[in-house]
Design a protein around this motif. Structure first.
Motif, PDB file in Angstrom:
ATOM      1  N   ILE A  18      -4.763  15.039  74.781  1.00 16.30           N
ATOM      2  CA  ILE A  18      -4.781  15.322  73.341  1.00 16.30           C
ATOM      3  C   ILE A  18      -3.375  15.219  72.746  1.00 16.30           C
ATOM      4  N   ALA A  23      -2.312  20.610  68.509  1.00 20.89           N
ATOM      5  CA  ALA A  23      -2.890  20.941  69.809  1.00 20.89           C
ATOM      6  C   ALA A  23      -1.998  21.938  70.534  1.00 20.89           C
ATOM      7  N   ALA A  34      -1.778  14.102  68.979  1.00 23.47           N
ATOM      8  CA  ALA A  34      -1.498  15.288  68.161  1.00 23.47           C
ATOM      9  C   ALA A  34      -0.278  15.057  67.273  1.00 23.47           C
ATOM     10  N   HIS A  63     -14.555  13.860  73.421  1.00 22.14           N
ATOM     11  CA  HIS A  63     -14.191  14.804  72.376  1.00 22.14           C
ATOM     12  C   HIS A  63     -13.414  14.091  71.276  1.00 22.14           C
ATOM     13  N   ARG A  64     -12.474  13.235  71.676  1.00 24.06           N
ATOM     14  CA  ARG A  64     -11.642  12.532  70.682  1.00 24.06           C
ATOM     15  C   ARG A  64     -12.512  11.728  69.721  1.00 24.06           C
ATOM     16  N   SER A  98      -8.394  19.644  76.210  1.00 24.83           N
ATOM     17  CA  SER A  98      -7.645  18.600  76.911  1.00 24.83           C
ATOM     18  C   SER A  98      -7.664  17.289  76.129  1.00 24.83           C
ATOM     19  N   GLY A  99      -8.781  17.025  75.425  1.00 29.79           N
ATOM     20  CA  GLY A  99      -8.844  15.794  74.639  1.00 29.79           C
ATOM     21  C   GLY A  99      -9.452  14.630  75.389  1.00 29.79           C
ATOM     22  N   GLN A 149     -11.088  12.331  65.976  1.00 28.18           N
ATOM     23  CA  GLN A 149      -9.847  11.571  65.854  1.00 28.18           C
ATOM     24  C   GLN A 149      -9.501  11.164  64.423  1.00 28.18           C
ATOM     25  N   THR A 152     -15.440  22.322  72.799  1.00 28.11           N
ATOM     26  CA  THR A 152     -15.602  21.124  73.621  1.00 28.11           C
ATOM     27  C   THR A 152     -16.898  21.240  74.415  1.00 28.11           C
ATOM     28  N   ILE A 170      -3.611  16.693  63.234  1.00 27.64           N
ATOM     29  CA  ILE A 170      -4.099  17.239  64.501  1.00 27.64           C
ATOM     30  C   ILE A 170      -3.005  18.095  65.138  1.00 27.64           C
ATOM     31  N   GLY A 204      -6.633  22.327  67.994  1.00 28.05           N
ATOM     32  CA  GLY A 204      -7.304  22.426  69.289  1.00 28.05           C
ATOM     33  C   GLY A 204      -6.547  23.386  70.187  1.00 28.05           C
TER      34      GLY A 204
END
Lengths: 266, 330
Positions: free
Chosen positions: B302, B293, B306, B281-282, B276-277, B286, B243, B291, B272
């Motif tokens: 996130i 997490a 997820a 980042h998403r 945190s998402g 995405q 990140t 996904i 991940g």
């Protein structure tokens, strides 16, 4: 040194962003803001003007709300603002926008040559990252794009700009004499917040408005009619189904391993 | 998919300084072959000698490779590439140009658009031709929350595709590509900037982040210890990402940053750890297939996206998962 910073007013990325039936980004939700990455461009221009002397003009093209973006630039410390405002701009693609910005920079130049054009690395709505290179090509000036560091040296034979940039596979150092276009990344600097003095001073600064007629651009050449792509459909991505959330009870690592194997992900 | 583009489909052959193809180019060639039954696919190679790549290009059934010799001009400068490619579009009458979606190629596409009037779609995740042979591309926008489909209405289309848009496959017929030589006179405008220095990054021994099928990502929650993240990535044959916080802290190199301003990934599997998402980042991950997490904060955004979310300590969960995966695999 005269510096023009091109900025964009975009929907706030923290807001619910939508695309209308016309295939265009809905821009009247009241959640518009100065594109975050353009703050890095304004900051870079202000630092250069503070170090080498000169003035900073912020420029945008967009609907009435877009004036907020250049006002934010004035609050941060820019000297002048220009807003290209014309209904025919709606739906412009990157090439229409580049032509409009280039023509507007041409008008700004009537009051003295522009040495540097500075932009952000991308707009957080479209994210195509194409505007800087397209604008440099339209203006016929050097392009020093994706700068994470900028160095300006004034010499007897002119002003040389050197930038460092990080690409997917390499790090490069590019250099050119002015006039040049520089696009900066979010690594380049930490944008300042407008202080009270800046906010008060910005109230006294005028925003010059140009129409397409002022720029000598035919309405049909820009906007939706001039766009080289057309959106056929736009749908909100459905939420992922069958999502699972667990709390580790001492077995979650094993659960994760089993999940990957069962779903043939490893 | 039915209409056929007039002229060949040109594929920009990204390559290393020593003439090796970037892996994502094979995906483009696979996709280009399938666009229309009679699609003629030709390669565009700027600078250097295409010799080392001809074997791999032959496995993709490529009949000809246009070698664009730019003379003393620097072939890494995007204005130079754009001008060379523009000359080739004119010479071949190509109506469709494909490239890998990268920072450099977006600059190339932008300049090509200004010079030729071409319409451009970047970051496409799919491409087909409509009945008239026009390019129709799929693209996700707004941090991966919207799917869009758009058609290029200009006579020439440039489409840049994200890695993993299709699975690279060899052609049924192996060819020996002919190299067609072109000497391109590079104009003054493309030479206004000079390349002072270029340092190619050494490979990490792991798959390339932007093209990897499996990506394991560390965020703030790693507190700078990427040990478990790297161990899991290596076990799965995946790439390591990070990140913005992790790269800003100097825990890992900046080129590992996934997000709207960093690398965009669309792997089959994204894991991940301590991520945190944040929306930035998403936007870069995405569209991943699955996904997973792991985060100690049950409120981490996130978990909203997820497929499998685990509220727990990554320093406990990841090592246990690694041990269990080793056991299950025997």
């Amino acid at each position: 040194m005269k510096i023009v910073v091109c900025v964009k007013h975009v929907p706030d990325i923290q807001s619910e962003r939508t695309i209308g039936d016309d295939g265009r980004v809905v821009r009247d939700g009241g959640d518009g803001t100065l594109n975050e990455l353009d703050e890095n461009a304004i900051e870079a221009a202000l630092v250069l003007a503070e170090t080498h002397g000169g003035e900073v003009v912020v420029l945008t093209a967009g609907p009435a709300d877009a004036v907020d973006a250049v006002r934010r630039g004035l609050q941060m410390g820019a000297d002048e603002a220009v807003h290209v405002l014309d209904d025919a701009l709606a739906g412009s693609d990157v090439f229409g926008t580049a032509a409009v910005l280039a023509a507007a920079i041409g008008l700004v130049e009537e009051e003295g040559p522009v040495d540097l054009v500075v932009t952000g690395m991308a707009a957080l709505d479209g994210l195509t990252s194409m505007l800087p290179a397209a604008l440099a090509a339209e203006l016929g000036i050097a392009q020093l794009t994706l700068a994470s560091a900028i160095d300006v040296v004034e010499g007897s034979d002119g002003t040389r700009v050197t930038v460092r940039r990080e690409l997917d596979h390499a790090t490069e150092v590019l250099s050119a004499m002015t006039p040049a276009l520089v696009s900066v990344t979010d690594q380049a600097n930490e944008p300042r917040y407008p202080n009270f003095k800046g906010i008060m001073a910005a109230r006294k600064k005028a925003v010059t408005t140009f129409t397409l007629a002022d720029l000598g651009i035919e309405p049909a050449a820009v906007g939706s009619s001039g766009s080289r792509t057309r959106v056929l459909s736009a749908t909100a991505r459905p939420a992922r189904e069958n999502r699972v959330l667990i709390t580790d009870d001492g077995e979650a690592g094993r659960t994760l391993a089993t999940y990957l194997v069962d779903n043939k992900l490893v | 998919m039915s209409g056929s583009p007039a002229g060949p489909v040109l594929v920009l052959l990204d390559h290393t300084a020593d003439g090796m193809l970037r892996p994502a180019v094979l995906e483009l060639l696979t996709l280009a072959r399938g666009l229309a039954p009679d699609a003629v696919v030709e390669g565009a190679w700027v600078g250097g000698d295409p010799g080392p790549a001809l074997g791999e290009l032959g496995e993709q059934g490529l009949v000809s490779v246009h070698h664009l010799d730019v003379g003393v001009a620097e072939p890494h400068l995007t204005p130079v590439v754009a001008q060379a490619l523009g000359a080739l579009v004119t010479a071949t009458g190509a109506r469709l140009v494909l490239g890998v979606s990268s920072f450099e190629n977006k600059e190339v596409a932008a300049r090509l658009g200004v010079a030729t009037g071409a319409g451009v779609v970047t970051d496409a995740s799919g491409l087909e031709l409509d009945d008239d042979g026009a390019a129709v591309a799929d693209k996700t926008v707004f941090a991966g929350t919207w799917n869009t489909r758009c058609v290029v209405t200009a006579p020439v289309a440039v489409v840049l595709l994200k890695a993993n848009a299709v699975q690279a496959e060899p052609a049924s017929l192996v060819t020996s590509p002919a190299v067609v030589e072109h000497v391109v006179e590079i104009g003054e405008l493309a030479l206004r900037q000079t390349l002072v220095e270029r340092t190619e990054r050494a490979g990490s021994g792991r798959p390339e982040l932007g093209a990897a099928q499996v990506v394991v990502v560390g965020g703030r929650g790693t507190n700078g210890d990427f040990g478990p993240v790297e161990a899991l990535a290596d076990l799965l044959g995946g790439a390591v990402g990070a990140t913005r916080v992790a790269t800003d802290e100097g825990w890992i190199a900046h080129d590992a940053q996934i997000g709207q301003t960093g690398v965009t990934v669309a792997p089959r599997l994204y894991i991940g750890a301590g991520v945190s998402g944040a929306v930035h980042h998403r936007g870069g991950m995405q569209s991943a297939g699955t996904i997973v997490a792991v985060n100690s904060d049950p409120e981490a955004p996130i978990f909203e996206i997820a497929d499998l979310g685990i509220v727990g300590d990554l320093f406990v969960v990841l090592p246990q998962a690694i041990e269990e995966l080793r056991r299950l695999r025997g």
